[in-house]
Design a protein around this motif. Structure first.
Motif, PDB file in Angstrom:
ATOM      1  N   ALA A  19       2.222  -2.927 -13.439  1.00 55.79           N
ATOM      2  CA  ALA A  19       1.201  -3.707 -13.183  1.00 55.79           C
ATOM      3  C   ALA A  19      -0.164  -3.066 -12.510  1.00 55.79           C
ATOM      4  O   ALA A  19       0.409  -2.369 -11.707  1.00 55.79           O
ATOM      5  CB  ALA A  19       1.490  -5.080 -12.434  1.00 55.79           C
ATOM      6  N   ASP A  20      -1.174  -3.444 -12.624  1.00 57.55           N
ATOM      7  CA  ASP A  20      -2.454  -2.917 -11.908  1.00 57.55           C
ATOM      8  C   ASP A  20      -2.317  -3.162 -10.559  1.00 57.55           C
ATOM      9  O   ASP A  20      -1.984  -4.147  -9.956  1.00 57.55           O
ATOM     10  CB  ASP A  20      -3.740  -3.385 -12.498  1.00 57.55           C
ATOM     11  CG  ASP A  20      -4.928  -3.002 -11.604  1.00 57.55           C
ATOM     12  OD1 ASP A  20      -5.347  -3.685 -10.832  1.00 57.55           O
ATOM     13  OD2 ASP A  20      -5.183  -1.705 -12.045  1.00 57.55           O
ATOM     14  N   PRO A  21      -2.347  -2.026  -9.480  1.00 57.28           N
ATOM     15  CA  PRO A  21      -2.189  -2.166  -8.125  1.00 57.28           C
ATOM     16  C   PRO A  21      -3.018  -3.122  -7.480  1.00 57.28           C
ATOM     17  O   PRO A  21      -2.707  -3.927  -6.494  1.00 57.28           O
ATOM     18  CB  PRO A  21      -2.200  -0.895  -7.699  1.00 57.28           C
ATOM     19  CG  PRO A  21      -2.078   0.025  -8.795  1.00 57.28           C
ATOM     20  CD  PRO A  21      -2.358  -0.637 -10.093  1.00 57.28           C
ATOM     21  N   GLU A  22      -4.282  -3.180  -7.988  1.00 56.85           N
ATOM     22  CA  GLU A  22      -5.245  -4.321  -7.439  1.00 56.85           C
ATOM     23  C   GLU A  22      -4.820  -5.649  -7.676  1.00 56.85           C
ATOM     24  O   GLU A  22      -5.236  -6.600  -7.094  1.00 56.85           O
ATOM     25  CB  GLU A  22      -6.722  -3.817  -7.958  1.00 56.85           C
ATOM     26  CG  GLU A  22      -7.521  -2.786  -7.476  1.00 56.85           C
ATOM     27  CD  GLU A  22      -6.753  -1.349  -7.452  1.00 56.85           C
ATOM     28  OE1 GLU A  22      -6.091  -1.273  -8.784  1.00 56.85           O
ATOM     29  OE2 GLU A  22      -7.018  -0.348  -6.879  1.00 56.85           O
ATOM     30  N   LEU A  23      -4.279  -5.793  -9.062  1.00 55.20           N
ATOM     31  CA  LEU A  23      -3.751  -7.287  -9.234  1.00 55.20           C
ATOM     32  C   LEU A  23      -2.688  -7.424  -8.390  1.00 55.20           C
ATOM     33  O   LEU A  23      -2.503  -8.631  -8.066  1.00 55.20           O
ATOM     34  CB  LEU A  23      -3.449  -7.307 -10.690  1.00 55.20           C
ATOM     35  CG  LEU A  23      -3.020  -8.760 -11.462  1.00 55.20           C
ATOM     36  CD1 LEU A  23      -3.862  -9.735 -11.060  1.00 55.20           C
ATOM     37  CD2 LEU A  23      -2.617  -8.565 -12.618  1.00 55.20           C
TER      38      LEU A  23
ATOM     39  N   LEU B  77       6.164   2.483  -6.384  1.00 56.86           N
ATOM     40  CA  LEU B  77       5.990   1.397  -6.925  1.00 56.86           C
ATOM     41  C   LEU B  77       6.053   1.480  -8.387  1.00 56.86           C
ATOM     42  O   LEU B  77       6.535   0.320  -9.157  1.00 56.86           O
ATOM     43  CB  LEU B  77       4.935   0.692  -6.428  1.00 56.86           C
ATOM     44  CG  LEU B  77       4.828  -0.922  -6.690  1.00 56.86           C
ATOM     45  CD1 LEU B  77       5.830  -1.794  -6.142  1.00 56.86           C
ATOM     46  CD2 LEU B  77       3.436  -1.332  -6.334  1.00 56.86           C
ATOM     47  N   ALA B  78       5.660   2.608  -8.972  1.00 53.18           N
ATOM     48  CA  ALA B  78       5.417   2.796 -10.423  1.00 53.18           C
ATOM     49  C   ALA B  78       6.654   2.417 -11.355  1.00 53.18           C
ATOM     50  O   ALA B  78       6.501   1.895 -12.271  1.00 53.18           O
ATOM     51  CB  ALA B  78       4.865   4.276 -10.692  1.00 53.18           C
ATOM     52  N   PRO B  79       7.800   2.849 -10.915  1.00 50.97           N
ATOM     53  CA  PRO B  79       9.251   2.652 -11.678  1.00 50.97           C
ATOM     54  C   PRO B  79       9.370   1.078 -11.641  1.00 50.97           C
ATOM     55  O   PRO B  79      10.051   0.745 -12.402  1.00 50.97           O
ATOM     56  CB  PRO B  79       9.892   3.615 -11.034  1.00 50.97           C
ATOM     57  CG  PRO B  79       9.588   4.389 -10.289  1.00 50.97           C
ATOM     58  CD  PRO B  79       8.184   3.760  -9.696  1.00 50.97           C
TER      59      PRO B  79
ATOM     60  N   VAL C 268       0.905  -1.024   0.029  1.00 52.71           N
ATOM     61  CA  VAL C 268      -0.204  -0.091  -0.023  1.00 52.71           C
ATOM     62  C   VAL C 268       0.984   1.170   0.049  1.00 52.71           C
ATOM     63  O   VAL C 268       0.464   2.301  -0.847  1.00 52.71           O
ATOM     64  CB  VAL C 268      -0.951   0.090   0.988  1.00 52.71           C
ATOM     65  CG1 VAL C 268      -1.667   1.047   1.495  1.00 52.71           C
ATOM     66  CG2 VAL C 268      -1.957  -0.961   1.077  1.00 52.71           C
ATOM     67  N   GLU C 269       1.898   1.357   0.661  1.00 49.23           N
ATOM     68  CA  GLU C 269       2.873   2.501   0.803  1.00 49.23           C
ATOM     69  C   GLU C 269       3.498   2.518  -0.389  1.00 49.23           C
ATOM     70  O   GLU C 269       3.702   3.790  -0.880  1.00 49.23           O
ATOM     71  CB  GLU C 269       3.731   2.169   2.074  1.00 49.23           C
ATOM     72  CG  GLU C 269       4.686   3.297   2.144  1.00 49.23           C
ATOM     73  CD  GLU C 269       5.783   3.223   3.244  1.00 49.23           C
ATOM     74  OE1 GLU C 269       6.621   4.102   3.514  1.00 49.23           O
ATOM     75  OE2 GLU C 269       5.498   2.214   4.167  1.00 49.23           O
ATOM     76  N   GLY C 270       4.053   1.563  -1.106  1.00 56.44           N
ATOM     77  CA  GLY C 270       4.576   1.740  -2.362  1.00 56.44           C
ATOM     78  C   GLY C 270       3.595   2.291  -3.328  1.00 56.44           C
ATOM     79  O   GLY C 270       4.043   3.026  -4.237  1.00 56.44           O
ATOM     80  N   ILE C 271       2.416   1.759  -3.380  1.00 55.62           N
ATOM     81  CA  ILE C 271       1.348   2.203  -4.345  1.00 55.62           C
ATOM     82  C   ILE C 271       0.929   3.857  -4.107  1.00 55.62           C
ATOM     83  O   ILE C 271       0.921   4.503  -5.143  1.00 55.62           O
ATOM     84  CB  ILE C 271      -0.106   1.482  -4.292  1.00 55.62           C
ATOM     85  CG1 ILE C 271       0.136  -0.021  -4.704  1.00 55.62           C
ATOM     86  CG2 ILE C 271      -1.039   2.080  -5.068  1.00 55.62           C
ATOM     87  CD1 ILE C 271      -0.839  -0.969  -4.293  1.00 55.62           C
ATOM     88  N   VAL C 272       0.551   4.157  -3.061  1.00 56.40           N
ATOM     89  CA  VAL C 272       0.045   5.441  -2.669  1.00 56.40           C
ATOM     90  C   VAL C 272       1.136   6.630  -2.768  1.00 56.40           C
ATOM     91  O   VAL C 272       1.084   7.652  -3.231  1.00 56.40           O
ATOM     92  CB  VAL C 272      -0.632   5.644  -1.423  1.00 56.40           C
ATOM     93  CG1 VAL C 272      -1.884   4.761  -1.374  1.00 56.40           C
ATOM     94  CG2 VAL C 272       0.333   5.466  -0.184  1.00 56.40           C
ATOM     95  N   SER C 273       2.567   6.112  -2.631  1.00 55.75           N
ATOM     96  CA  SER C 273       3.759   7.011  -2.649  1.00 55.75           C
ATOM     97  C   SER C 273       4.264   7.362  -3.991  1.00 55.75           C
ATOM     98  O   SER C 273       4.769   8.408  -4.404  1.00 55.75           O
ATOM     99  CB  SER C 273       4.872   6.647  -1.729  1.00 55.75           C
ATOM    100  OG  SER C 273       5.403   5.296  -2.379  1.00 55.75           O
ATOM    101  N   GLY C 274       3.752   6.387  -4.890  1.00 59.12           N
ATOM    102  CA  GLY C 274       4.328   6.328  -6.328  1.00 59.12           C
ATOM    103  C   GLY C 274       5.556   5.563  -6.442  1.00 59.12           C
ATOM    104  O   GLY C 274       5.933   5.764  -7.562  1.00 59.12           O
TER     105      GLY C 274
END
Length: 202
Positions: free
Chosen positions: A181-185, A175-177, A167-173
């Motif tokens: 993949a879709d965060p929910e997946l 994880l994007a680099p 969650v932290e990686g997703i909301v902070s951005g």
């Protein structure tokens, strides 16, 4: 000007602190800015709360109370006979949605640098954390049916830590680099892997 009762003024401080952090992030929470928002002196502010770290802890407690309501609602919406993975994923997605909707406050909550290194977290905050963990324990209990309290606590803590990290990686951005993949997946795969691991170990 009529002086506000102490309890009322203390609530006003938390209200304005919540607004400052929600709108501008933790860096915006300074004694001077907060006192100006409340309409009191910095000295009065420190008579109510010994430091800004204490204000932050109270904000975290409020957020944990709100998160508890969200998580309980997500759990209640899952059918009683649903698979453990279904229940865990519902809880994880509710957590992710909550973090997205309360981004700055959530980042303040997960900032894992202790506010006061020489003092333990107050009991009233620890109680809220334990209450959330016990909700996860109840969800994972069918995967470790013969586990004692200590084993169940470790299992729930491990799952919570893994989900929180994603969650932290997703909301902070951050994880994007790493992945497009879709965060929910990603969340679904994480929950499935964690549940499979616990089920295999028993």
């Amino acid at each position: 000007m009529t002086r506000q009762p102490r309890a009322e003024l203390a609530k006003a401080v938390l209200h304005e602190a919540r607004k400052l952090v929600a709108d501008h992030g933790l860096a915006a929470l300074t004694a001077r800015t907060l006192a100006q928002a409340v309409g009191c002196s910095v000295g009065t502010l420190y008579n109510l709360y010994p430091n800004l770290d204490t204000v932050r802890l109270h904000l975290n407690a409020e957020l944990l109370d709100r998160l508890q309501v969200v998580m309980a609602a997500a759990d209640a919406a899952v059918p009683a006979d649903a698979a453990v993975e279904t229940r865990l994923l519902a809880l994880a997605n509710a957590y992710l949605s909550f973090a997205r909707s309360n981004l700055n406050l959530f980042q303040t909550l997960i900032d894992n640098r202790p506010p006061v290194l020489t003092e333990p977290l107050p009991d009233w905050l620890l109680e809220r954390i334990v209450r959330l963990r016990r909700g996860v324990e109840a969800a994972v209990a069918p995967l470790v049916p013969d586990a004692g309290a200590e084993r169940l606590e470790r299992a729930a803590t491990t799952i919570w830590a893994a989900v929180n990290g994603l969650v932290e990686g997703i909301v902070s951005g951050n994880l994007a680099p790493v992945s497009s993949a879709d965060p929910e997946l990603l969340m679904s795969e994480l929950v499935e892997m964690l549940a499979a691991g616990l089920r295999a170990r028993g």
